[in-house]
Design a protein around this motif. Structure first.
Motif, short mmCIF file in Angstrom:
data_model
loop_
_atom_site.label_atom_id
_atom_site.label_comp_id
_atom_site.label_asym_id
_atom_site.label_seq_id
_atom_site.Cartn_x
_atom_site.Cartn_y
_atom_site.Cartn_z
N GLY A 117 -7.51 25.45 -6.57
CA GLY A 117 -8.16 26.75 -6.55
C GLY A 117 -7.24 27.92 -6.37
N THR A 121 0.77 20.95 -13.18
CA THR A 121 0.18 22.29 -13.17
C THR A 121 -1.34 22.19 -13.14
N HIS A 122 -1.89 21.31 -13.95
CA HIS A 122 -3.35 21.11 -13.99
C HIS A 122 -3.87 20.59 -12.65
N CYS A 145 -3.61 22.73 -20.07
CA CYS A 145 -4.30 23.47 -19.01
C CYS A 145 -5.24 24.53 -19.58
N ARG A 147 -4.00 30.53 -7.48
CA ARG A 147 -3.40 31.09 -8.67
C ARG A 147 -2.11 30.34 -8.93
N ASP A 165 -8.08 25.73 -17.47
CA ASP A 165 -7.77 26.22 -16.12
C ASP A 165 -7.53 27.73 -16.19
N ASN A 166 -8.52 28.50 -15.83
CA ASN A 166 -8.42 29.95 -15.95
C ASN A 166 -7.52 30.58 -14.89
N ASN A 167 -7.09 29.79 -13.92
CA ASN A 167 -6.24 30.32 -12.84
C ASN A 167 -4.76 30.05 -13.08
N VAL A 168 -4.38 29.68 -14.30
CA VAL A 168 -2.97 29.40 -14.62
C VAL A 168 -2.42 30.50 -15.52
N ALA A 214 -3.84 23.38 -10.19
CA ALA A 214 -4.91 24.35 -10.46
C ALA A 214 -6.23 23.92 -9.83
N GLN A 215 -6.42 22.61 -9.64
CA GLN A 215 -7.66 22.12 -9.04
C GLN A 215 -7.76 22.50 -7.56
#
Length: 250
Positions: free
Chosen positions: A58, A51-52, A78, A60, A81-84, A55-56
């Motif tokens: 970019g 998942t991390h 994570c 969602r 990671d603000n997009n998870v 997330a890189q």
């Protein structure tokens, strides 16, 4: 044992000691169009190792995981990671909206899914033509250590794992996708100390947990294996990261 509970109590060790995924695999996933502006569902997200990584890219990311211990570890892993976003649900019934994701990933988890139910659910939530990407870190069977490691752990496998090992995964994936799929391979290496190696071994779903019968025997056996093959206090684990990509026919 229910596949949704077999990792209960193992989340911390899984997050700390399992290998991540090589940058080359991440670049391959980006090449499939997964990036800013897209949404990917990471099914069976576990403790968030992939998942991390996802997330890189970019995009969602919707981290879908049925086991509460694992999902909490995913949130911690994570945290930056603000997009998870996090969803406690099974692969076969995610609760996600129909046609809501551009891609689906499953890392180290696909073998636990009920394939017919999962296929129907994936087709429901996936936008037409979107890729399904299945990843495994597979220990290379290329030396005495790997052979001995598999032999020793094999003594502790339960019926579900024996059945998984006997499956023809190419045939299974061909049936799952209703046609062809692509396989891409990447090298991946991990160096572990004695404590880290034993910690990783204990994160395997079918080996004894602390307090269970044979736990101390298993730890001693893995410690002896490390001592036999270590170099300068660490041991090298060589993996092949196998990435399978398929799309459902219209």
């Amino acid at each position: 044992m229910d596949s949704t509970t077999r990792f209960s109590g193992k989340a911390e060790g899984y997050a700390r000691f399992r290998p991540s995924y090589p940058e080359a695999a991440v670049e391959y996933i980006r090449s499939l169009g997964i990036g800013p502006g897209s949404t990917a569902a990471d099914i069976g997200a576990g403790t968030g190792l992939f998942t991390h990584v996802l997330a890189q890219c970019g995009c969602r990311v919707l981290a879908v995981e049925p086991n509460g211990d694992m999902l909490n570890a995913c949130r911690a892993y994570c945290a930056g990671d603000n997009n998870v976003e996090y969803v406690q649900a099974r692969a076969e019934e995610t609760g996600l909206d129909a046609g809501s994701v551009d891609a689906i990933t499953a890392a180290q988890a696909f073998h636990w899914f009920d394939k017919p139910k999962c296929r129907a659910e994936f087709k429901r939530i996936l936008k037409p033509g979107g890729p399904v990407i299945i990843l495994w870190n597979i220990l290379r069977d290329d030396g005495e250590f790997a052979s001995e490691y598999k032999k020793r752990n094999g003594k502790y496998r339960d019926e579900a794992m024996i059945r998984n090992d006997a499956e023809d995964f190419d045939a299974q994936r061909r049936e799952f996708f209703g046609g062809n799929f692509e396989k891409t391979r990447f090298d991946n290496t991990q160096w572990l100390t004695r404590a880290e190696f034993i910690g990783q071994c204990l994160s395997i779903s079918y080996v004894p947990k602390e307090g269970e019968s044979l736990f101390e025997t298993y730890v001693a056996e893995m410690g002896e294996l490390f001592d036999r093959f270590q170099k300068d206090g660490r041991i090298e684990l060589r993996y092949m990261t196998l990435v399978t990509t398929g799309r459902f026919p219209d």
